[in-house]
Write a protein that holds these residues in place. Structure first.
Motif, mmCIF file in Angstrom:
data_model
loop_
_atom_site.group_PDB
_atom_site.id
_atom_site.type_symbol
_atom_site.label_atom_id
_atom_site.label_comp_id
_atom_site.label_asym_id
_atom_site.label_seq_id
_atom_site.Cartn_x
_atom_site.Cartn_y
_atom_site.Cartn_z
ATOM 1 N N GLU A 1 0.708 -1.019 -0.090
ATOM 2 C CA GLU A 1 0.080 0.075 0.095
ATOM 3 C C GLU A 1 0.978 1.267 -0.066
ATOM 4 O O GLU A 1 1.868 1.369 0.687
ATOM 5 C CB GLU A 1 -0.809 0.061 1.237
ATOM 6 C CG GLU A 1 -2.137 -0.889 1.337
ATOM 7 C CD GLU A 1 -3.366 -0.411 1.544
ATOM 8 O OE1 GLU A 1 -3.243 0.271 2.557
ATOM 9 O OE2 GLU A 1 -4.319 -0.893 1.112
ATOM 10 N N ARG B 1 -4.794 6.371 0.077
ATOM 11 C CA ARG B 1 -3.987 5.154 0.192
ATOM 12 C C ARG B 1 -4.305 4.145 -0.667
ATOM 13 O O ARG B 1 -5.813 3.738 -0.380
ATOM 14 C CB ARG B 1 -3.943 5.019 1.639
ATOM 15 C CG ARG B 1 -2.867 4.088 1.935
ATOM 16 C CD ARG B 1 -2.299 4.023 3.524
ATOM 17 N NE ARG B 1 -1.326 2.750 3.655
ATOM 18 C CZ ARG B 1 -0.163 3.230 3.584
ATOM 19 N NH1 ARG B 1 0.316 4.290 3.027
ATOM 20 N NH2 ARG B 1 0.763 2.050 3.861
ATOM 21 N N HIS B 2 -3.728 3.437 -1.247
ATOM 22 C CA HIS B 2 -4.063 2.149 -2.247
ATOM 23 C C HIS B 2 -3.136 1.110 -2.493
ATOM 24 O O HIS B 2 -1.931 1.303 -2.287
ATOM 25 C CB HIS B 2 -4.602 2.769 -3.264
ATOM 26 C CG HIS B 2 -3.315 3.602 -4.393
ATOM 27 N ND1 HIS B 2 -2.885 4.713 -4.207
ATOM 28 C CD2 HIS B 2 -2.828 2.927 -5.248
ATOM 29 C CE1 HIS B 2 -1.839 4.698 -4.883
ATOM 30 N NE2 HIS B 2 -1.787 3.999 -5.607
ATOM 31 N N PRO B 3 -3.639 0.052 -2.968
ATOM 32 C CA PRO B 3 -2.638 -1.117 -3.224
ATOM 33 C C PRO B 3 -2.021 -0.894 -4.435
ATOM 34 O O PRO B 3 -2.367 -0.280 -5.450
ATOM 35 C CB PRO B 3 -3.562 -2.201 -3.325
ATOM 36 C CG PRO B 3 -4.951 -1.989 -2.905
ATOM 37 C CD PRO B 3 -5.092 -0.445 -3.049
#
Lengths: 419, 419, 419, 419
Positions: free
Chosen positions: B196, B212-214
């Protein structure tokens, strides 16, 4: 995928494909006057004559010279005149000055083509078995290269003609679709998750389509058709070109500096709009997809519509699920058409993805390595092909790329959004 | 992270931080002559006087005007003179003409600062409780904005002074590190997998750090220090600036057009090289990281070294693991130093990642939304801060961005490779 | 003619004149803030600081260095910073970058002046008798040079300030003439015949005023005053800027490209016109001569009025008949005034004569020969001085010259016609 | 003077002359491929096709439309495509975009010519007697106009071809003069005194040749032949292009900016020089006059030689004394030749005289008044015709004019000096 791109293609079949595809370049020139062959309306748009010579030079340089012992160049200076951007091979005629080449004449360029075609046909038939796999692969690349220039031929010619106040038609007999309502806009959901993108299988693909690799998508939706002229007109009428907050900073600066107020080929005639096409000027059809749009305009439209542009992985996933068919070159409409889906063909769709190297990207050594890799900066990816793309030239993983300011190619808008 | 960025900060503490950070801008100007305040050596590099006015305008426009009833502007035209690029707020002095503002005088700009500081201190103390969370957040943004301009102040001033044939030193007393060998180059492995990235926790972050992200990383390695002057000199001596195949097409065109043959501040003196610094010209130190490098040069160097530049996710993962310390503004070296690791500070590290929106990116409404989002095109991300970045201004998720051609900022090279 | 230009001037008198004229440059700067000294609004308009340094460099280079044994330069790099265009003497700071010289500071430039003034005073007093005639002549040239830059100081400063949105006044206390009717336009006849023009007598003159030579005039008439703002406004209101047939081809292209619609310092405020002056913005006075006009505009106005511009010989003949008095620098109006005659002062009058060498023109050897001769191409002659010209600087044969596009100097229109 | 320019010419004779001169334009195109007709290598150099169309448009616009009742235009848009610079007549195709007109095709332009020629022949035969004098005068102007474009055709084509790396010859069979020594340079004295210049007699002349008027010449001398390649080569070898003090300020800036090191068509091949000609590249002949020289270069050469360029009155006086013969178009050398005298033909000779209005100059009303007058700024006069000027087109009073930077025309140097 057409046979010539298969690793199992026979020599005979490849020779036939070679001659057929080579002939398509010539056939596309049939409606031209000699006067038209040398037009260069801007540095990016090359003259028909130069396209014909350059694709021939490609076979001479990358096939005949390495594969035929003591092959004599057709003309000692053509390697300079018809090299596009391969610095590794040597210096070249500056791109903005391709239109100054009245010599060689059109007739001489056709002689050049005939000479190279004959040598190529002989090479395909006669090359030693040990060389065959390398030759086949290289010929396939050369044919894909020629098809790319067939596409460019139409885009460039449209631009050349658009600057002539007589607004000539490339073909006056092009069919014009009957007036229709645009289909209502629907949405296709894309689920979150890890997917794979990039070249698949062992058919032909450009180096920039590899390596195939995982990428993670957050949930999204894609419009089920392209944005229409009518929808784009609403954006204009709502003052879209006057609202700085709809635009990227570079886009806003660009439209101010260049006085852009509408898509490239729209013509305001009193209260009516016309659109310049390869069939000459036509009344603007609201249901037809809006075309010849820069990235800046596509992005501003999407922001105005409270949406965004698709990421390239989102589009590739969708393309990979669908049959490779649509309004491509083969129907010879040479213009986008109203419709639904429109996944392949009609218009190259701007993505929100800058054109960069995939993980594991590895260009071949030498000049061929200059084909794609050196452009991986400042450009955006477009997907799906357009109405002048040969069907056999496309794949789901195909990555086209242009600068955000460019709009002389057949480019359009598909909306997307996060869910 | 400094207290003022915490959601729990008290009014008193915020007021103190406000005054302290505001004072740092003034302190940075102490070595200047009045004559220096108005220098503008290129459109991108603003005069010290303008920086001082602009950051003050930010508080007046985005804090005092919305939060203080009937706040009267200090001067009726400063909103025009000191607006940078916020079209939503109104028109502005053209950026290339900031150097023409001999009026207001430096003295008047300091009066402006004093006026706004007093009003801000009163506001922080006296605002209604209901407004406090919004006020606190906006003040925090304003202080981060001021810190960004403190960084820019140094970069811009260095450029201004570099064009004066007298080559003045900003500070003649800057310590110069003792000569040393560069540390041998080692590698840090990065494992494949889904990670992430993006803003974490509830402290301050710019909008462009979210959501926020993968993201999925294929296996890679990162160099364990920055590329040195000595290594870059090898590239030059090996003909790096003469080999087209090492360069992106746009980079090659750019260095030809501008005659670039070395980093921005290198000066060839017979057989010796000097480097212009904020302490004036110095002999080039081979062990010091190479700085003031464009993306084009960083990319070409990496290709020459048979490596690549890091992706931003790769760097962020590494930064997030490490203490936020290094050669930042606080040691006041004002120049990169030989060393090891160098994850934070020394130089902003070019990444191979174009600056684009993260999935779920959502800028705030209104003018503040122009802060970051409208620049998400044509620029590249840089990570890690530099020798003039305030320590309290950084985070692992911090995304800086510049055009590939830019090199007046403290930028450098960390190599990477696929495994 | 002032004494210092007489061949019989005493050392004492010359020293006094030297110090007086040098002081006038300093006095002109008194209303400035330190911030103002470095303004450069365009390449043609130099900063006050640079003017102060350059005229001092002229004395150092052309007097102290050749006439004082072992004279040490005040600073080893000032010969580079303050050389204007004398290639024979060496390379120089590029003109468009004079505004980047924050160092030397204003204070240091005043120290430079004091140093050179003292050395010059000593030289004038102490030079050997054999050198005295050469010295006297060269000092006289240097003082004329300084006076030219005093004029330029005002013109340049007006341009610098005009680009500041605060529109500062150089002097807020400048008297403004009472409103008046413009005098009716009368005509002065000039008879056909052979006349002589060019430098007369043994007083100082620039090399470009010689050799005195015969020239033949066909019969003509000259307007007995300058064209007024009111008359020029009629031209505008009659569509003067929209009628291509009133303009020279180069003029038409120039006003299109630059969007010119009125004189340089006119400001349209709703239905009213203002004019920016050295006293700040003022309402446009119809009776005041129109100023800050390019040759293209002067020529188009004359064509619209069915007249032409004067030839330089026509104007010189008239100037030679009249007393050398008018609205020059000494009244310190610093702006043209309504009136009659206006032969000297008020505004430099565009002539229809390109600036070329007179028969027998012979520039001195060496760098001083670059003073005038190398500009004899592409420029037009203007005659008569203006409201910021020192009275002692003028002569009937004085030839000023500017490019047809220039208009930041105090330029105006006197009509003429063939009879 | 040719008959068609005589006021007594008969209708029959004028019709014959008309057809003969019109045919010469077509004959000049005979060596061209269709591909060559559309070349535009720079804005100033028009395509052959455009020349053919424009001169025809001139007859249609200024003869057929005013003199033939209800004359229908051949094509409704040709008035736009083929207008050069006559704003009074209407808007026009931008000059830099003449090369984009692939349509009309060459064939269609020839049809246009045939159509207009037939209508003109009928008009000359059939117009009413009352109109005959006006018609005759206007046809004479049109034929002179056509001859001017015949000259330009050669100059422009030479430039177009020079930019093709194949360096095509317009005519491969052009005779090349045998190698010879240059004649020694002698001088012709010109006495002081009042002379008359300008149009004389009642034959045709352009408006800019009037009024005939007195002018006073101081004593001078003229070289008795043109400057040779060999002499110019000495200037180069003596560092002429590196010495700023030999050049006008604008000239020096121009050669720096453009990297000029030699005349336009010189090609350095190792230690040898070639010259590009209408017969292709040839070894540089030292005895042949140096050609394709800008005013800046001519002026610098003269200063290097301690001479000056002639004034136009000096040359006109000399031309008026001599027979109108020389290496003009009719010998069809299409290149200057070694020789002596060379007063008419070989090369247009730069004069030191800016192109301005003579006293009493009065252009005709309407669009025809735009022919010459609006160019009277920023250009210099050239005299004497060149190797591609039709003999019947010249007169002693003929004033050609170009910008000081221009050098694609056949221009050369004759030295002069004051006595």
């Amino acid at each position: 995928m057409s046979d010539y791109q298969s690793p199992a293609v026979s020599r005979e079949r490849l020779r036939e494909d070679f001659l057929r595809i080579r002939h398509q370049s010539v056939a596309a020139c049939r409606p031209l006057a000699i006067d038209d062959y040398q037009l260069q309306s801007m540095p990016e748009a090359s003259p028909p004559k130069w396209h014909l010579g350059h694709v021939t030079w490609f076979f001479e340089t990358f096939l005949l010279q390495p594969f035929v012992r003591d092959y004599p160049a057709f003309h000692p200076q053509f390697h300079y005149l018809f090299n596009s951007y391969y610095n590794t091979v040597g210096p070249m005629q500056p791109r903005p000055e391709r239109g100054l080449l009245s010599r060689p004449t059109v007739e001489q360029v056709y002689q050049y083509r005939a000479h190279v075609d004959a040598a190529m046909a002989a090479l395909i038939e006669g090359c030693e078995e040990a060389q065959w796999p390398a030759l086949r692969a290289r010929v396939t690349l050369g044919l894909n290269h020629e098809q790319q220039h067939q596409e460019l031929f139409y885009m460039d010619l449209k631009h050349h003609f658009s600057l002539n106040p007589l607004r000539p038609a490339y073909r006056a007999d092009l069919p014009q679709p009957p007036a229709a309502e645009a289909a209502p806009l629907g949405w296709i959901d894309g689920a979150e998750g890890l997917i794979e993108i990039g070249r698949a299988g062992d058919g032909f693909a450009y180096d920039n389509e590899g390596a195939r690799h995982p990428t993670y998508l957050t949930p999204y939706r894609l419009a089920d058709r392209l944005t229409t002229n009518g929808e784009y007109l609403e954006f204009i009428q709502d003052g879209g070109y006057d609202q700085a907050d709809l635009w990227l900073a570079d886009g806003w600066a660009h439209i101010q500096r260049n006085g852009w107020r509408h898509p490239l080929y729209w013509i305001e005639q009193g209260e009516q709009w016309q659109e310049f096409t390869l069939g000459g000027p036509r009344p603007l059809d609201p249901a037809t997809p809006v075309s010849h749009i820069s990235y800046y305009e596509a992005d501003a439209f999407a922001r105005w519509a409270d949406k965004r542009l698709p990421r390239e992985a989102e589009l590739e996933r969708e393309l990979a699920r669908r049959p490779l068919e649509g309004n491509l070159h083969d129907p010879k409409a040479l213009h986008p058409r109203p419709g639904h889906g429109q996944w392949y063909g009609d218009l190259w769709e701007w993505t929100a993805s800058p054109y960069t190297a995939y993980p594991g990207f590895s260009p071949p050594a030498g000049a061929i390595g200059e084909y794609n890799g050196k452009f991986m900066c400042n450009q955006m990816v477009l997907r799906g092909g357009c109405c002048v793309t040969p069907q056999a030239h496309l794949r789901p993983s195909y990555r086209n790329f242009f600068y955000p300011r460019d709009r002389w190619m057949f480019s359009g808008i598909r909306l997307a959004e996060d869910v």
